[in-house]
Design a protein around this motif. Structure first.
Motif, PDB file in Angstrom:
ATOM      1  N   TYR A  62     -22.735  10.033  -6.731  1.00  0.00           N
ATOM      2  CA  TYR A  62     -21.655   9.058  -7.076  1.00  0.00           C
ATOM      3  C   TYR A  62     -21.270   8.065  -5.883  1.00  0.00           C
ATOM      4  N   GLU A  63     -21.327   8.585  -4.719  1.00  0.00           N
ATOM      5  CA  GLU A  63     -20.778   7.678  -3.429  1.00  0.00           C
ATOM      6  C   GLU A  63     -21.504   6.444  -3.370  1.00  0.00           C
ATOM      7  N   LEU A  64     -22.661   6.231  -4.103  1.00  0.00           N
ATOM      8  CA  LEU A  64     -23.462   5.116  -3.999  1.00  0.00           C
ATOM      9  C   LEU A  64     -23.161   4.281  -5.241  1.00  0.00           C
ATOM     10  N   TYR A  65     -22.078   4.460  -5.987  1.00  0.00           N
ATOM     11  CA  TYR A  65     -21.833   3.586  -7.199  1.00  0.00           C
ATOM     12  C   TYR A  65     -21.761   2.193  -6.791  1.00  0.00           C
ATOM     13  N   GLU A  66     -21.173   1.692  -5.891  1.00  0.00           N
ATOM     14  CA  GLU A  66     -21.086   0.308  -5.499  1.00  0.00           C
ATOM     15  C   GLU A  66     -22.187  -0.249  -5.394  1.00  0.00           C
ATOM     16  N   ASN A  67     -23.268   0.333  -4.348  1.00  0.00           N
ATOM     17  CA  ASN A  67     -24.458   0.218  -4.366  1.00  0.00           C
ATOM     18  C   ASN A  67     -25.401  -0.131  -5.668  1.00  0.00           C
ATOM     19  N   ILE A  68     -25.253   0.797  -6.399  1.00  0.00           N
ATOM     20  CA  ILE A  68     -25.939   0.665  -7.715  1.00  0.00           C
ATOM     21  C   ILE A  68     -25.335  -0.675  -8.352  1.00  0.00           C
ATOM     22  N   VAL A  69     -24.072  -0.745  -8.452  1.00  0.00           N
ATOM     23  CA  VAL A  69     -23.701  -1.870  -9.264  1.00  0.00           C
ATOM     24  C   VAL A  69     -24.378  -3.215  -8.551  1.00  0.00           C
ATOM     25  N   SER A  70     -24.392  -3.381  -7.571  1.00  0.00           N
ATOM     26  CA  SER A  70     -24.744  -4.493  -6.850  1.00  0.00           C
ATOM     27  C   SER A  70     -26.145  -4.866  -7.362  1.00  0.00           C
ATOM     28  N   CYS A  71     -27.030  -3.846  -7.764  1.00  0.00           N
ATOM     29  CA  CYS A  71     -28.231  -4.011  -8.190  1.00  0.00           C
ATOM     30  C   CYS A  71     -28.369  -4.396  -9.601  1.00  0.00           C
ATOM     31  N   LEU A  72     -27.211  -4.768 -10.271  1.00  0.00           N
ATOM     32  CA  LEU A  72     -27.046  -5.433 -11.526  1.00  0.00           C
ATOM     33  C   LEU A  72     -27.347  -6.900 -11.399  1.00  0.00           C
ATOM     34  N   ASP A  73     -27.204  -7.402 -10.101  1.00  0.00           N
ATOM     35  CA  ASP A  73     -27.260  -8.830  -9.758  1.00  0.00           C
ATOM     36  C   ASP A  73     -28.753  -9.202  -9.004  1.00  0.00           C
ATOM     37  N   HIS A  74     -29.610  -8.190  -9.342  1.00  0.00           N
ATOM     38  CA  HIS A  74     -30.908  -8.236  -8.509  1.00  0.00           C
ATOM     39  C   HIS A  74     -31.831  -9.569  -9.308  1.00  0.00           C
ATOM     40  N   ASN A  75     -32.624  -9.945  -8.699  1.00  0.00           N
ATOM     41  CA  ASN A  75     -33.568 -11.109  -9.471  1.00  0.00           C
ATOM     42  C   ASN A  75     -34.714 -10.638 -10.328  1.00  0.00           C
ATOM     43  N   ASN A  76     -34.818  -9.225  -9.965  1.00  0.00           N
ATOM     44  CA  ASN A  76     -35.911  -8.462 -10.877  1.00  0.00           C
ATOM     45  C   ASN A  76     -35.221  -7.938 -12.127  1.00  0.00           C
ATOM     46  N   PRO A  77     -35.576  -8.287 -13.471  1.00  0.00           N
ATOM     47  CA  PRO A  77     -34.883  -7.714 -14.534  1.00  0.00           C
ATOM     48  C   PRO A  77     -35.375  -6.335 -14.667  1.00  0.00           C
ATOM     49  N   ASN A  78     -36.261  -5.891 -14.126  1.00  0.00           N
ATOM     50  CA  ASN A  78     -36.966  -4.287 -14.228  1.00  0.00           C
ATOM     51  C   ASN A  78     -35.670  -3.473 -13.153  1.00  0.00           C
ATOM     52  N   VAL A  79     -35.553  -4.055 -12.186  1.00  0.00           N
ATOM     53  CA  VAL A  79     -34.502  -3.420 -11.194  1.00  0.00           C
ATOM     54  C   VAL A  79     -33.163  -3.171 -11.956  1.00  0.00           C
ATOM     55  N   ARG A  80     -32.514  -4.316 -12.619  1.00  0.00           N
ATOM     56  CA  ARG A  80     -31.323  -4.368 -13.267  1.00  0.00           C
ATOM     57  C   ARG A  80     -31.440  -3.510 -14.629  1.00  0.00           C
ATOM     58  N   LYS A  81     -32.510  -3.301 -15.127  1.00  0.00           N
ATOM     59  CA  LYS A  81     -32.509  -2.422 -16.170  1.00  0.00           C
ATOM     60  C   LYS A  81     -32.282  -1.005 -15.507  1.00  0.00           C
ATOM     61  N   GLN A  82     -33.160  -0.597 -14.450  1.00  0.00           N
ATOM     62  CA  GLN A  82     -32.856   0.598 -14.058  1.00  0.00           C
ATOM     63  C   GLN A  82     -31.433   0.930 -13.667  1.00  0.00           C
ATOM     64  N   ALA A  83     -30.876   0.062 -13.059  1.00  0.00           N
ATOM     65  CA  ALA A  83     -29.614  -0.116 -12.594  1.00  0.00           C
ATOM     66  C   ALA A  83     -28.504   0.351 -13.742  1.00  0.00           C
ATOM     67  N   ILE A  84     -28.774  -0.306 -15.036  1.00  0.00           N
ATOM     68  CA  ILE A  84     -28.009   0.109 -15.950  1.00  0.00           C
ATOM     69  C   ILE A  84     -28.309   1.547 -16.415  1.00  0.00           C
ATOM     70  N   ALA A  85     -29.396   2.005 -16.455  1.00  0.00           N
ATOM     71  CA  ALA A  85     -30.002   3.361 -16.828  1.00  0.00           C
ATOM     72  C   ALA A  85     -29.090   4.276 -15.727  1.00  0.00           C
ATOM     73  N   THR A  86     -29.151   3.993 -14.621  1.00  0.00           N
ATOM     74  CA  THR A  86     -28.455   4.754 -13.511  1.00  0.00           C
ATOM     75  C   THR A  86     -27.171   4.904 -13.873  1.00  0.00           C
ATOM     76  N   LEU A  87     -26.422   3.741 -14.281  1.00  0.00           N
ATOM     77  CA  LEU A  87     -24.748   3.599 -14.673  1.00  0.00           C
ATOM     78  C   LEU A  87     -24.485   4.525 -15.663  1.00  0.00           C
TER      79      LEU A  87
END
Length: 353
Positions: free
Chosen positions: A232-257
């Motif tokens: 949970y301490e990495l929440y902000e880091n995970i949110v930042s991945c929502l702006d990644h240029n790779n859609p697969n990274v963003r999809k995994q970030a959504i799943a993690t959140l």
């Protein structure tokens, strides 16, 4: 007539050859089968002896007794390969002192030296097999030699090396994520996560750095680690991945959140909905259906106008589960009386948490 006789002679000759060849093949196979049965009995007896072997009374390590016949058979490549496979299989199924005894037997028989020779082979499958042996048998003294293969261009060698370093030093072995330049395939990630599930848990560091890796597959794997280990301490880091240029990274970030969220996570996801790919939009709606805590249901209602049934269903589910008044708002909406929502709503009611 003469051509018929010639053809008949050729046919009979071929038939005779095939029958002779098959008879010889079956005879040789029968001999090898008998030899394999004898070898298996010999090896199984040795493994039982090794697993339940005890040290001397003075506490010093002593050699596991090995028969002369078995030593002689070690020079037989077929026997040696069969012995290695059985030791590796046994090592994977035992731990503690029993596993240490098998490791001692492996080294005592000089099989570690053979593995190191295979490691220098030019044949990739032999290198991969050698790495697998070193990792399974816990030969930590050869960690440096294995580690250099974690970024090998050969996919199989690279995968076996990455698994091996995890076997040898646990979570610390993930440091190869700092240097790898090749993509980690989905299958590799599954194997790595499975291997980590058997490793005693210690402090896992480095995930924050991997979340910002230039290698998209490393970022995806780091997101899975954060999700699996509830970081949970990495929440902000995970949110930042929502702006990644790779859609697969963003999809995994959504799943993690979906598992690691705070009070306004649904709103954070909704803010990115419009500019996402279709599949990621579906993922966002599925995430909201789990997280809930949607402040403004009208925002979700505006997405019901889609013509795609899958999206309409995902939005309706998000509305119902996203807010305590969601079901009421959806039922009161005029579109709920039309197809396909009129069929979807009864099913969605059964899913209300």
């Amino acid at each position: 007539m003469i051509y018929f006789e010639i053809l008949l002679s050729v046919f009979l000759g071929l038939a005779t050859f095939l029958i002779t060849f098959l008879s010889f093949y079956l005879f040789i196979r029968k001999i090898w089968r008998r030899a394999y049965l004898k070898w298996d009995r010999m090896i199984d007896m040795l493994l039982r002896k090794a697993i339940f072997f005890h040290e001397g009374n003075n506490g010093q390590l002593t050699s596991i007794p090995i028969t002369r016949r078995l030593k002689d058979n070690l020079n037989n490549r077929r026997f040696s390969n069969r012995l290695v496979k059985k030791i590796i299989l046994a090592k994977r199924n035992v731990s503690g002192q029993y596993g240490d005894n098998l490791r001692q037997l492996y080294i005592q028989l000089g099989l570690d030296k053979k593995a190191l020779r295979l490691l220098e082979s030019r044949k990739w499958h032999l290198q991969a097999y050698a790495i697998q042996q070193i990792g399974t048998m816990g030969l930590k003294e050869h960690l440096a030699r294995v580690y250099r293969y974690t970024n090998c261009k050969n996919n199989l060698i690279r995968m076996e090396a990455q698994i091996a370093v995890l076997n040898l030093i646990g979570f610390e072995g993930l440091r190869f994520l700092d240097i790898i330049s090749y993509q980690i395939t989905d299958w590799q990630q599954i194997r790595l996560l499975k291997e980590l599930s058997t490793v005693p848990q210690t402090e896992l560091t480095g995930i924050d750095k991997w979340l910002s890796s230039e290698n998209a597959s490393v970022t995806i794997f780091a997101l899975k680690l954060a999700r699996n280990y509830r970081r949970y301490e990495l929440y902000e880091n995970i949110v930042s991945c929502l702006d990644h240029n790779n859609p697969n990274v963003r999809k995994q970030a959504i799943a993690t959140l979906t598992d690691i969220y705070v009070e306004n996570t649904s709103e954070v996801l909704l803010a990115r909905f419009e500019r996402e790919t279709y599949q990621n939009q579906i993922a966002i709606m599925n995430a909201i259906a789990v997280i809930g805590d949607v402040q403004n249901v009208s925002t979700l209602l505006s997405y019901l106008d889609t013509e795609k049934a899958q999206m309409k269903f995902a939005v309706a589910r998000a509305i119902i589960n996203g807010n305590k008044t969601g079901l009421e708002c959806l039922v009161n909406d005029q579109r709920s009386k039309t197809y396909p929502l009129i069929d979807m709503i009864p099913q969605l009611k059964t899913e209300i948490r």
